[in-house]
Write an enzyme that holds these catalytic residues in place. Sequence first.
Site, PDB file in Angstrom:
ATOM      1  N   SER A 165       0.834  -1.194   0.000  1.00 62.80           N
ATOM      2  CA  SER A 165       0.000   0.000   0.000  1.00 62.80           C
ATOM      3  C   SER A 165       0.877   1.256   0.000  1.00 62.80           C
ATOM      4  O   SER A 165       1.709   1.410  -0.885  1.00 62.80           O
ATOM      5  CB  SER A 165      -0.955  -0.045   1.204  1.00 62.80           C
ATOM      6  OG  SER A 165      -2.010   0.858   1.057  1.00 62.80           O
ATOM      7  N   ASP A 331      -8.490  -7.001  -4.649  1.00 61.96           N
ATOM      8  CA  ASP A 331      -8.107  -5.668  -4.167  1.00 61.96           C
ATOM      9  C   ASP A 331      -8.663  -4.615  -5.125  1.00 61.96           C
ATOM     10  O   ASP A 331      -8.168  -4.446  -6.237  1.00 61.96           O
ATOM     11  CB  ASP A 331      -6.571  -5.572  -4.094  1.00 61.96           C
ATOM     12  CG  ASP A 331      -6.081  -4.229  -3.538  1.00 61.96           C
ATOM     13  OD1 ASP A 331      -6.919  -3.342  -3.275  1.00 61.96           O
ATOM     14  OD2 ASP A 331      -4.857  -4.075  -3.369  1.00 61.96           O
ATOM     15  N   HIS A 364      -7.842  -5.559  -0.244  1.00 61.96           N
ATOM     16  CA  HIS A 364      -6.559  -4.877  -0.172  1.00 61.96           C
ATOM     17  C   HIS A 364      -5.717  -5.343   1.012  1.00 61.96           C
ATOM     18  O   HIS A 364      -4.503  -5.475   0.913  1.00 61.96           O
ATOM     19  CB  HIS A 364      -6.808  -3.364  -0.072  1.00 61.96           C
ATOM     20  CG  HIS A 364      -5.558  -2.560   0.031  1.00 61.96           C
ATOM     21  ND1 HIS A 364      -4.609  -2.524  -0.967  1.00 61.96           N
ATOM     22  CD2 HIS A 364      -5.078  -1.750   1.028  1.00 61.96           C
ATOM     23  CE1 HIS A 364      -3.614  -1.726  -0.611  1.00 61.96           C
ATOM     24  NE2 HIS A 364      -3.868  -1.258   0.597  1.00 61.96           N
TER      25      HIS A 364
END
Length: 392
Positions: A165, A331, A364
């Site tokens: 991320s 995701d 995610h």
Amino acid sequence: MGTSADISGGQSRSQDEQGLAFEMVTFQSDQPLRLDSGEDLYPVVQAYNTYGTLNADKTNAVLVCHALTLDQHAANVHPATSKEGWWQGMIGPGRPIDTDRFFVICPNVVGGCQGTTGPESINPETGKPYGLNFPVITIADMVRAQVQLIDHLGIEKLFCVAGGSMGGMQTLEWASTYPDRVFSAIPIATAARHSAQNIAFHEVGRQAVQADPEWHNGAYYEHGTRPRKGLAVARMAAHITYMSEGSLFQKFDRNLQDGDEFTYGFGPDFQIESYLHHQGSTFVDRFDANSYLYITRAMDYFDLAAGHGDSLANAFKGTETRFCVVSFTSDWHYPTTYNKQIVHALNAVAANVSFVEIESDKGHDAFLLDEPEMFSTLRGFIDSAAERRGLA
């Protein structure tokens, strides 16, 4: 290399409940941090944890970069929340990032709220917390601070930089801006630029914080309060993006929290509502609202191609770094298409890159969870890179 640096702060050796030895350290450079905004930030304290032992020639260092709301406690029990480290499955003896072989460094980012200088820190010019007087920061600023730290540790070239991320953004920034200092890079579930959709979600969160009357235009520290409600709503909205529709269905579907009937009110009737309320209420106990504003803005500004003639390939031109890019099928926050853009740019400059899209229904946050295929993929990549680096 070559930045002169002084240690200011402390260093403590600890061992968590699972027996993993680690050190919690603070570092302050004697040099100001030049920011993308043109401002100089000084002093800058960085809080970081280390695991494992740095070898004699300092070639086995792995820099782990954390995501938006995480911190330096990657592989140890968090001293404030008593929860396991956020990447405890990845880092440790015998794990993909094996602390019996590698020296792992995980710093809290600039702008954060776990010991590194951020808006909650005292402004030396006023003697009060910075609040909104803290300068706007970028992902490049975070990495520039980490360079000061790595210089201080005397490490010329990192064996690996890894993160998911926002940690993946830092990884990409490292590989692009300091290619000679990164032997291998593992960006996971990330993007080379923030999309309009992700900027939109961040803005909803920021507006929720700023609409809370307890925010006091960012000066809530002086009022002895916190914008808890606004930050909790920001967290609730963001947390939805970290999960997938499939995982929400499997965990909650339309199940009611209590009983079998609606209450015909606006309390949390559904389990998913109660879950989000819990996420919001626990988040405000460990995170500073102004840090949330600054770090989300840093992510919004991230566009690696922008500084290279709008060509992402140019950002990696001439790189000799070995890459492993990982995405997850469910995701929708940083979908596979975003990660493939990174891979295509690396292919365009004939970089050494591996790419894996992992089948997962966890959304995610899969990069933080028990994903055996991710572990085996990264173990194989790291072992191969270590052999090439002479660390096997």
